[in-house]
Design a protein around this motif. Structure first.
Motif, PDB file in Angstrom:
ATOM      1  N   LEU A 251      17.177  -2.825  82.347  1.00  0.00           N
ATOM      2  CA  LEU A 251      16.367  -3.015  83.541  1.00  0.00           C
ATOM      3  C   LEU A 251      17.050  -3.941  84.535  1.00  0.00           C
ATOM      4  CD1 LEU A 251      13.307  -2.646  84.650  1.00  0.00           C
ATOM      5  CD2 LEU A 251      13.053  -4.994  83.868  1.00  0.00           C
ATOM      6  N   VAL A 252      17.490  -5.081  84.054  1.00  0.00           N
ATOM      7  CA  VAL A 252      18.106  -6.058  84.949  1.00  0.00           C
ATOM      8  C   VAL A 252      19.344  -5.472  85.608  1.00  0.00           C
ATOM      9  CG1 VAL A 252      19.369  -8.234  85.021  1.00  0.00           C
ATOM     10  CG2 VAL A 252      17.198  -8.096  83.799  1.00  0.00           C
ATOM     11  N   SER A 253      20.163  -4.775  84.807  1.00  0.00           N
ATOM     12  CA  SER A 253      21.389  -4.272  85.419  1.00  0.00           C
ATOM     13  C   SER A 253      21.056  -3.248  86.496  1.00  0.00           C
ATOM     14  CB  SER A 253      22.339  -3.725  84.345  1.00  0.00           C
ATOM     15  OG  SER A 253      22.251  -2.336  84.256  1.00  0.00           O
ATOM     16  N   THR A 254      20.035  -2.458  86.268  1.00  0.00           N
ATOM     17  CA  THR A 254      19.660  -1.466  87.274  1.00  0.00           C
ATOM     18  C   THR A 254      19.040  -2.114  88.510  1.00  0.00           C
ATOM     19  OG1 THR A 254      19.278   0.112  85.516  1.00  0.00           O
ATOM     20  CG2 THR A 254      18.367   0.659  87.670  1.00  0.00           C
ATOM     21  N   SER A 258      20.350  -2.121  92.413  1.00  0.00           N
ATOM     22  CA  SER A 258      19.516  -1.711  93.544  1.00  0.00           C
ATOM     23  C   SER A 258      19.292  -2.871  94.505  1.00  0.00           C
ATOM     24  CB  SER A 258      18.165  -1.217  93.039  1.00  0.00           C
ATOM     25  OG  SER A 258      18.326  -0.268  92.022  1.00  0.00           O
ATOM     26  N   ALA A 259      20.089  -3.897  94.343  1.00  0.00           N
ATOM     27  CA  ALA A 259      19.996  -5.046  95.240  1.00  0.00           C
ATOM     28  C   ALA A 259      18.668  -5.763  95.162  1.00  0.00           C
ATOM     29  CB  ALA A 259      20.310  -4.621  96.686  1.00  0.00           C
ATOM     30  N   VAL A 260      18.080  -5.750  93.990  1.00  0.00           N
ATOM     31  CA  VAL A 260      16.868  -6.551  93.780  1.00  0.00           C
ATOM     32  C   VAL A 260      17.327  -7.790  93.040  1.00  0.00           C
ATOM     33  CG1 VAL A 260      14.654  -6.679  92.601  1.00  0.00           C
ATOM     34  CG2 VAL A 260      15.418  -4.504  93.585  1.00  0.00           C
ATOM     35  N   LEU A 280      24.219 -10.546  80.338  1.00  0.00           N
ATOM     36  CA  LEU A 280      24.005 -10.412  81.775  1.00  0.00           C
ATOM     37  C   LEU A 280      23.811 -11.743  82.469  1.00  0.00           C
ATOM     38  CD1 LEU A 280      21.627  -7.385  82.028  1.00  0.00           C
ATOM     39  CD2 LEU A 280      24.098  -7.494  82.070  1.00  0.00           C
ATOM     40  N   ASP A 281      24.016 -11.696  83.754  1.00  0.00           N
ATOM     41  CA  ASP A 281      23.614 -12.781  84.618  1.00  0.00           C
ATOM     42  C   ASP A 281      22.403 -12.288  85.358  1.00  0.00           C
ATOM     43  OD1 ASP A 281      25.279 -15.096  84.529  1.00  0.00           O
ATOM     44  OD2 ASP A 281      26.924 -13.762  85.121  1.00  0.00           O
TER      45      ASP A 281
ATOM     46  N   LEU B 279      25.741  -0.304  78.722  1.00  0.00           N
ATOM     47  CA  LEU B 279      24.873  -1.352  79.248  1.00  0.00           C
ATOM     48  C   LEU B 279      25.109  -1.570  80.720  1.00  0.00           C
ATOM     49  CD1 LEU B 279      24.980  -4.231  76.654  1.00  0.00           C
ATOM     50  CD2 LEU B 279      23.237  -2.514  77.050  1.00  0.00           C
ATOM     51  N   LEU B 280      26.321  -1.374  81.112  1.00  0.00           N
ATOM     52  CA  LEU B 280      26.661  -1.787  82.462  1.00  0.00           C
ATOM     53  C   LEU B 280      26.938  -0.619  83.383  1.00  0.00           C
ATOM     54  CD1 LEU B 280      28.989  -4.820  81.917  1.00  0.00           C
ATOM     55  CD2 LEU B 280      26.535  -4.735  82.211  1.00  0.00           C
ATOM     56  N   ASP B 281      26.853  -0.916  84.678  1.00  0.00           N
ATOM     57  CA  ASP B 281      27.364  -0.018  85.681  1.00  0.00           C
ATOM     58  C   ASP B 281      28.647  -0.638  86.159  1.00  0.00           C
ATOM     59  OD1 ASP B 281      25.755   2.248  86.197  1.00  0.00           O
ATOM     60  OD2 ASP B 281      24.154   0.853  86.709  1.00  0.00           O
TER      61      ASP B 281
END
Lengths: 330, 330
Positions: A251-254, A258-260, A280-281, B279-281
Motif C-alpha cells: 500500500l505505502v509503495s503504491t 501516486s504522489a500521496v 520502506l520509508d 515489493l517495489l516499483d
DNA sequence: AGAGTGTGGGAAATCGATCTCCCGAGGAGC
DNA sequence: GCTCCTCGGGAGATCGATTTCCCACACTCT
C-alpha cells in the motif's frame, strides 16, 4: 567402528545397562555418585549418543513438534514459526515446519503427514476459521493439537491468539490521538479468524459505513491493489489501517508512487510487526504480537494432556509500535 | 483403544507379521495377491499406521533430512529451504530446518543438534567459506552431508551451488546491451563463498578500479547504506548490480527517496529472484537459481553414500530474469 | 541378635517393525 | 514316479534404550 551403544558404555563403566540408562537419561532414581561418574566418563570417552529411535520406541514420544502455517511466503509466519522453534529447542526438542500454501486441502494433507510421521504434538495456524475445523478435529484425536494465532470453529481445540479487538483499538486510538479521524481499513482474508476479527473490531468502532477495502489474501500484491483504490479517495481519508504488514508495504509503495505522502496526507499502520516494515520509508507503525509468550503457552498446552479441554480461545495482549508512518516525529 | 500394531493387522488378515510387513512396507518380495489384498483391507479397516520409531530403530534410517541455513530472515533462504522440502516430501521424508543466525558458532550448534537428533543426512548452507569448514567436516563423519548454494573450504564435502561467475556475466552483458557501461557492484558478506565469487567475477570483468560498495551482511538495511553512497556518486554510475535481492530492495527505495530514478538514471539488478522483488516499483531484474534441480541433485548426493567423494563444487546454470528496474519496457 | 526398613542396582521384559533363515508345497524335468 | 528347484510365507532374532520387578546388603530399633 559402529556407534557405541548403551551396552558398551555400561560395560566400560562396569555397571549394568539399567544403571547406565538411569545415569544418562537422568531418571530420578538414586545412583551412587561414584558409579554415575564412571558412567559419564565412559560415555564421554566412547562418544556415546543416545539412539533416539530406540528411545522413542520405548517411551512412545519423539520429542518432535510439528507446525503448520498458512504460508511461509509471509514473513510473519516465518517469525511465528521461529518463536515456536525457540521454545521447542529450549525444551530439547525439534521442530518440523510445514507450509499449507493457503489451501485448506494442502493444510489437511500436511497435518496428516506430520501426524503419520513422528510428532508428539501439533501447532496449527489454521488457514480458515471455518473450513479448517474438521481436519484439526480429526488430528486432535490422534495427538495433542493447539491452534496458534488463529482459531477454527469446530476444531474442538484450544487456540492461543492475539487479542485482535484490543489491537484494533490501540491503532484507532493512536490515530485518533494524532487527529486522524477519517480512517479506512484495508483488510484481507476474511476466511481467517484474525482477518475476520480485525474487520469486525474496526466496524464495531467506526460504524458500518466506514471505508473498508477487502482483499482476498494477505499478500503485498493485494496491498498494491488497495493502494490504488485508496489513492483515488485520498481526499476523504487521512489514515489507513492495514490488516497485515505485507499489505501495508504494498500500500505505502503504491501511495507514494501516486504522489500521496505518508504520513503527510495519509497515515498508514500495519499489523504483525514483521521485519519487512523496515523496507520502506517511512518505517511503518504496527502491532507486535507477544510471540515468545504465546509460543510458551502453546507448548505448555500441548504437554498438558488435557485433550478434553473445551474449544476455547486464549487472547494475548498486543503492543503498539509507533513508527514514522503515523507519527513523523517518531 | 490403543493404536493398532502390525501384529493386529496380521491377525485380522490371518497372516504372519512378516507377511503383513512385506505387503505394507512394499518389500520387493512376491506375495500372493489375495493375501496382499487381505492385509491391505485389514490395515485400512483398523486404521493402521506404521510406527516410525520402530521402523527407524530396525532399519537404522529415520527418513528425516536436516537443513541449516544462515538466516531465515532472508527470504531467499526460506525459498531455498522450501525447494528442498518439496523434494524431501516427494521422497516420503520430512525436513527439519534450522537457522544459524549468520553465526558460525550457532551454525555448529545447530549441526550438532540435528545430528544428535534423528536425521539421515544434512544439507548445509554454510555461513562462511572458511570458518564453517571444520564443523561440516566433523558432521560429515557421522552422517552424509551436502553443502548447498555455498561451499566451505576444508569441509571435505560436495557442494551444489550456482555458477556465480556465469550469473554475473549474464547481468553485466544484459546491462552492456542496454548501453549501461558505468556499472557499480554492491556486494555483501565476503565471508560467504557466494559473496566472494560474485565480487571476484565482477572485478574480473570490470577491472580492479570499478566501483564496488562492500557491506557486511545480506540485509535490507545494508542495502540502504549502499543506496546513500551510490546516490552521492550518481553522476559517475548508470547501473548497480547487487549481490542479493534484499540489498537491491533497500538500495532502490533509498535511491528513489534521493530522487534518483530507477531505471532512468540508474538501473539496478538483484540476485536470487525472491518474491520481495515485487515489493517495489519498479520490479527488479534478478538472477534465478534452478532451486528445484539443485535440491534434487543435493538429495541424490545425500543418498549415494559415497562419503569419500572429494571436496568438489558442482555449479548450476543461472537464469536471467529481466524486469523493469533495468529495462523499463519489460 | 533378630526382625524390620530402605536403598542401590541387576536381570529380563518390553516397545513394534523388519529381516534372516528355513520349511513346505507345487511344478518342471528326466 | 522321483528328484530338484522355485517361490511363498512363517517363526524367531534383532535393533537399542527404558522400565519393571525383585534381590541383596546395610543399617536401625527392640
Amino acid at each position: 567402528m559402529t556407534a557405541p551403544r548403551l551396552l558398551d558404555v555400561a560395560a566400560a563403566a562396569g555397571v549394568s545397562r539399567a544403571t547406565a540408562s538411569r545415569v544418562l537419561a537422568g531418571t530420578p532414581r538414586n545412583v551412587d555418585p561414584e558409579l554415575a561418574r564412571r558412567v559419564e566418563d565412559a560415555a564421554r570417552e566412547l562418544g556415546y549418543r543416545t539412539n533416539h529411535s530406540a528411545r522413542a520406541l520405548r517411551t512412545g514420544t519423539t520429542g518432535t513438534v510439528g507446525v503448520v502455517v498458512p504460508s511461509l511466503a509471509n514473513p510473519y509466519f516465518v517469525q511465528l514459526a521461529d518463536a515456536i522453534a525457540q521454545q521447542v529447542r529450549a525444551a530439547g526438542g525439534q521442530l518440523v515446519v510445514s507450509d499449507a500454501a493457503n489451501s485448506v486441502e494442502i493444510e489437511a494433507e500436511q497435518i496428516e503427514t506430520l501426524l503419520g510421521g513422528r510428532v508428539d504434538g501439533l501447532v496449527v495456524v489454521p488457514v480458515s476459521a471455518t473450513a479448517s475445523g474438521p481436519a484439526v478435529r480429526a488430528a486432535a484425536k490422534r495427538a495433542p493439537v493447539v491452534l496458534f494465532d488463529r482459531w477454527a470453529s469446530g476444531s474442538g481445540t484450544v487456540a492461543v491468539t492475539l487479542d485482535n479487538a484490543a489491537a484494533m483499538r490501540l491503532l484507532l486510538d493512536h490515530l485518533d490521538d494524532l487527529g486522524r479521524h477519517r480512517i479506512a481499513l484495508v483488510a484481507a482474508d476474511q476466511a481467517s479468524s484474525s482477518g475476520a476479527e480485525r474487520l469486525a473490531a474496526f466496524t464495531a468502532a467506526r460504524g458500518e459505513d466506514a471505508t473498508t477495502v477487502l482483499l482476498p489474501s494477505f499478500t503485498t500484491d493485494a496491498g498494491r491493489t488497495a493502494g490504488r483504490r485508496i489513492a483515488e479517495r485520498r481526499a476523504a481519508i487521512d489514515a489507513v489501517v492495514c490488516g497485515a504488514d505485507v499489505l501495508a508495504v504494498g500500500l505505502v509503495s503504491t501511495l507514494q508512487r501516486s504522489a500521496v505522502s505518508v504520513p503527510g496526507q495519509i497515515a498508514v499502520t500495519g499489523f504483525d510487526d514483521t521485519e519487512i516494515l523496515e523496507l520502506l520509508d517511512p518505517p511503518i507503525t504496527s502491532i507486535r504480537h507477544p510471540l515468545a509468550a504465546m509460543a510458551e503457552r502453546a507448548l505448555t498446552l500441548l504437554q498438558s494432556t488435557a485433550r478434553d479441554r473445551a474449544e476455547t480461545v486464549e487472547r494475548f495482549a498486543p503492543q503498539l509500535v509507533v513508527r514514522a508512518s503515523t507519527d513523523a516525529a517518531a
